[in-house]
Design a protein around this motif. Structure first.
Motif, PDB file in Angstrom:
ATOM      1  N   TYR A  82       0.863  -1.209  -0.284  1.00 33.22           N
ATOM      2  CA  TYR A  82       0.588  -0.153  -0.369  1.00 33.22           C
ATOM      3  C   TYR A  82       0.669   0.858   0.032  1.00 33.22           C
ATOM      4  CZ  TYR A  82      -3.750   3.340   1.692  1.00 33.22           C
ATOM      5  OH  TYR A  82      -4.286   4.274   1.728  1.00 33.22           O
ATOM      6  N   ILE A 129      -5.861 -10.749  22.370  1.00 30.40           N
ATOM      7  CA  ILE A 129      -5.583  -8.895  23.713  1.00 30.40           C
ATOM      8  C   ILE A 129      -4.932  -8.459  23.593  1.00 30.40           C
ATOM      9  CG2 ILE A 129      -6.202  -8.273  25.925  1.00 30.40           C
ATOM     10  CD1 ILE A 129      -8.155 -10.515  26.867  1.00 30.40           C
ATOM     11  N   THR A 132      -4.038  -7.410  19.757  1.00 30.38           N
ATOM     12  CA  THR A 132      -6.100  -6.547  19.316  1.00 30.38           C
ATOM     13  C   THR A 132      -5.399  -4.914  18.789  1.00 30.38           C
ATOM     14  OG1 THR A 132      -6.743  -8.215  19.332  1.00 30.38           O
ATOM     15  CG2 THR A 132      -8.359  -6.743  18.813  1.00 30.38           C
ATOM     16  N   ILE A 135      -3.276  -2.851  17.799  1.00 27.22           N
ATOM     17  CA  ILE A 135      -3.984  -2.415  16.049  1.00 27.22           C
ATOM     18  C   ILE A 135      -4.117  -0.530  16.762  1.00 27.22           C
ATOM     19  CG2 ILE A 135      -6.342  -3.084  16.860  1.00 27.22           C
ATOM     20  CD1 ILE A 135      -5.969  -3.195  13.715  1.00 27.22           C
ATOM     21  N   PHE A 139      -3.265   3.823  15.321  1.00 31.71           N
ATOM     22  CA  PHE A 139      -4.030   3.971  14.868  1.00 31.71           C
ATOM     23  C   PHE A 139      -3.278   5.743  14.458  1.00 31.71           C
ATOM     24  CE2 PHE A 139      -7.788   1.447  15.736  1.00 31.71           C
ATOM     25  CZ  PHE A 139      -8.558   1.299  14.495  1.00 31.71           C
ATOM     26  N   ILE A 217      -0.383 -10.434  11.151  1.00 33.09           N
ATOM     27  CA  ILE A 217      -1.749 -11.137  10.291  1.00 33.09           C
ATOM     28  C   ILE A 217      -2.129  -9.678  10.420  1.00 33.09           C
ATOM     29  CG2 ILE A 217      -4.799 -11.259  10.007  1.00 33.09           C
ATOM     30  CD1 ILE A 217      -3.920 -13.819  11.481  1.00 33.09           C
ATOM     31  N   LEU A 218      -2.954  -8.471  11.369  1.00 35.01           N
ATOM     32  CA  LEU A 218      -2.935  -7.241  11.709  1.00 35.01           C
ATOM     33  C   LEU A 218      -1.692  -6.287  10.519  1.00 35.01           C
ATOM     34  CD1 LEU A 218      -4.144  -6.898  14.348  1.00 35.01           C
ATOM     35  CD2 LEU A 218      -5.783  -6.941  12.129  1.00 35.01           C
ATOM     36  N   PHE A 221      -2.029  -7.119   7.091  1.00 33.85           N
ATOM     37  CA  PHE A 221      -3.153  -5.733   6.746  1.00 33.85           C
ATOM     38  C   PHE A 221      -2.334  -4.762   5.866  1.00 33.85           C
ATOM     39  CE2 PHE A 221      -6.998  -8.314   5.036  1.00 33.85           C
ATOM     40  CZ  PHE A 221      -6.550 -10.191   5.481  1.00 33.85           C
ATOM     41  N   ILE A 222      -2.053  -3.901   7.761  1.00 32.28           N
ATOM     42  CA  ILE A 222      -2.077  -2.516   7.655  1.00 32.28           C
ATOM     43  C   ILE A 222      -1.083  -2.876   5.754  1.00 32.28           C
ATOM     44  CG2 ILE A 222      -1.346  -1.178   8.758  1.00 32.28           C
ATOM     45  CD1 ILE A 222      -2.300  -2.068  10.751  1.00 32.28           C
ATOM     46  N   ARG A 225      -2.685  -3.544   2.650  1.00 33.98           N
ATOM     47  CA  ARG A 225      -4.210  -2.849   2.391  1.00 33.98           C
ATOM     48  C   ARG A 225      -4.023  -1.506   2.368  1.00 33.98           C
ATOM     49  NH1 ARG A 225      -7.342  -5.949  -0.345  1.00 33.98           N
ATOM     50  NH2 ARG A 225      -9.129  -4.658   0.499  1.00 33.98           N
ATOM     51  N   GLY A 226      -3.424  -0.941   3.713  1.00 30.42           N
ATOM     52  CA  GLY A 226      -3.470   0.233   4.434  1.00 30.42           C
ATOM     53  C   GLY A 226      -3.852  -0.062   5.774  1.00 30.42           C
ATOM     54  N   LEU A 227      -4.357   1.563   6.218  1.00 30.78           N
ATOM     55  CA  LEU A 227      -4.999   1.768   7.719  1.00 30.78           C
ATOM     56  C   LEU A 227      -6.218   2.242   6.994  1.00 30.78           C
ATOM     57  CD1 LEU A 227      -4.950   0.670  10.528  1.00 30.78           C
ATOM     58  CD2 LEU A 227      -4.615   2.814  10.926  1.00 30.78           C
ATOM     59  N   LEU A 228      -7.349   1.253   7.310  1.00 32.41           N
ATOM     60  CA  LEU A 228      -8.930   1.836   7.198  1.00 32.41           C
ATOM     61  C   LEU A 228      -9.240   2.932   5.857  1.00 32.41           C
ATOM     62  CD1 LEU A 228      -9.681   3.068  10.449  1.00 32.41           C
ATOM     63  CD2 LEU A 228     -10.122   0.691   9.381  1.00 32.41           C
TER      64      LEU A 228
END
Lengths: 228, 257
Positions: A82, A129, A132, A135, A139, A217-218, A221-222, A225-228
């Motif tokens: 990304y 926990i 997650t 992530i 932000f 995984i996170l 993905f980030i 694919r980029g964050l949000l």
């Protein structure tokens, strides 16, 4: 075509040979709750089943999880990276609260892993926990910093060692027990922190594995694919 | 507590039906978060706090984040366009035309972000291979093994005027030179239907030369050689789009006539 047929025949024959030769026996357990607590020393009976009586099953669960993570990493690598700009949320509430909340999340995760044999919890929940919670940090922090930590910690390689550690532990069971995957004999007093033999150790191994997996995984993905 | 349990199970059933029937992805995702929380409550009531902890983290937070990242817009696609009559035209700084509209439908359906860049005929292929993803502009036949072609999105015909010694852009023959300026096409060339129509629109007549139909083919969209996946997606899309007769024919009527 012939190769496929031969492999299917071989696989099915192995399956049937296995089925007809395995003696399943009586499937009901002869253990009562009192016996389990006396033998294992864990107050949380689920933990004693998962980490002692059925550790063999847990080991394969961890192995399956590891292989799934490796698959995700492998296929995400093929996607293009990304290249858009990082979306860092400018809201002051999130920017100030997230670092504070993250510390609390780390504490909760450690607590759950540490007391998995006394109360509800365990390695899997602790790992998820913590993974997650990370992530939330992504932000407010730029991706470069997270990437730096990820690369420097070499967590992507170390996490593959977790099943190996469980195997070594299982073989070492011959030293202090009479079979493979035997529990460490220091059962301690029921309800205290140092009880349940090696429950704390295995909880931390599984927790680390799951944490590394979820983080991988996170992160992938980030990154792709980029964050949000 | 029993009543609360039944209530929670009813909530789970309703949410599961809602998730499977709703079309909007974000709404389904939010409902999935609620589903995870409700399931976690049921686990907790049924004396399984270990499972409840895992379910509330995995079901309500982790999967939520993963899906949120997964369904977001995939990224930017760079589309190069060659100005072509009826297909990609520029009027008052706005791009329009049949191929442009069709590609926009595709981009919208796949949730991609797009960046349109104009490119001249001479360097269109080099630029596509170097930095682009998609090239549009009425291509029918190309002599390039690297570049990927989609399925034909619009049928067309190739015309031969006189004794051809040149071809128009979009239709490339190995032994014939391709010329790009349509105003200079007066005799002896090969051309596709759209450009031929434009020549007639310009007021050219070919009375001295015999106009012959060479063959029937179709227009294609070109992709960078790395974009095999995008090509497959587009082929699926165009097959589906052609089945929607009303929409497809309306698009043809509006831009080509």
């Amino acid at each position: 075509m012939i190769k496929t047929i031969i492999s299917i025949i071989l696989l099915s024959s192995i399956f049937f040979i296995f089925i007809f030769n395995v003696n399943i026996g009586d499937a009901t357990s002869t253990f009562t709750p009192e016996l389990i607590i006396r033998e294992n020393g864990s107050q949380n009976m689920v933990s004693s089943i998962v980490l002692d009586f059925r550790l063999f099953d847990t080991f394969f669960e961890v192995l399956v999880f590891t292989i799934a993570i490796i698959g995700v990493s492998f296929y995400m690598e093929k996607l293009p990276e990304y290249k858009g700009k990082d979306t860092i949320l400018r809201s002051p509430v999130i920017q100030i609260m997230t670092p504070i909340l993250f510390q609390i999340i780390v504490l909760i995760s450690l607590y759950i892993a540490l007391t998995g044999h006394i109360g509800p919890g365990g390695g899997f929940a602790a790992g998820v926990i913590l993974g997650t919670g990370l992530i939330g940090v992504s932000f407010v922090k730029p991706m470069d910093e997270i990437e730096n930590i990820f690369k420097r910690s070499k967590i992507e390689k170390f996490k593959i060692l977790s099943p190996l550690l469980i195997i070594i532990y299982g073989i070492l069971g011959l030293v202090w027990g009479d079979t493979y995957f035997a529990n460490f004999p220091l059962t301690g007093e029921v309800g205290s922190l140092l009880s349940g033999g090696s429950a704390v150790l295995i909880n931390f191994i599984i927790g680390f594995e799951v944490f590394a997996g979820t983080w991988t995984i996170l992160y992938k993905f980030i990154k792709h694919r980029g964050l949000l | 507590m029993i009543i609360f349990n039944y209530f929670m199970i009813a909530v789970i059933v309703i949410l599961a039906l809602y998730i499977s029937l709703i079309k909007n992805h974000i709404n389904a995702l939010l409902a999935y978060g609620m589903f995870g929380a409700a399931l976690s409550a049921v686990f907790f009531i049924l004396n399984a706090p270990d499972v409840a902890i895992v379910e509330i983290t995995v079901g309500a937070a982790f999967i939520f984040f993963i899906y949120l990242i997964a369904i977001k817009k995939v990224g930017k696609v760079r589309v190069y366009y060659v100005l072509t009559p009826y297909m990609v035209e520029k009027r008052e700084n706005k791009i329009m035309g049949f191929e442009y509209a069709l590609l926009n439908h595709f981009i919208e359906a796949k949730g991609l972000e797009v960046e349109y860049v104009e490119v001249s005929e001479e360097e269109s292929f080099q630029k596509l291979e170097k930095s682009g993803d998609i090239l549009i502009g009425g291509h029918t036949k190309i002599n390039d093994n690297e570049i990927l072609e989609s399925e034909e999105f619009l049928p067309t015909k190739i015309f031969m005027v006189g004794k051809p010694n040149k071809t128009s852009y979009g239709y490339f023959e190995e032994d014939l030179e391709a010329k790009y300026k349509l105003d200079e096409f007066n005799d002896n060339f090969i051309i596709d239907l759209i450009r031929y129509k434009y020549l007639l629109y310009l007021g050219k007549t070919f009375n001295n030369n015999k106009v012959e139909e060479l063959k029937t083919t179709g227009y294609k969209i070109l992709f960078n050689s790395n974009n095999d996946f995008l090509k497959e997606e587009f082929n699926d899309f165009i097959e589906e789009f052609k089945n929607d007769k009303d929409k497809y024919e309306e698009l043809i009527r509006r831009y080509i006539g």
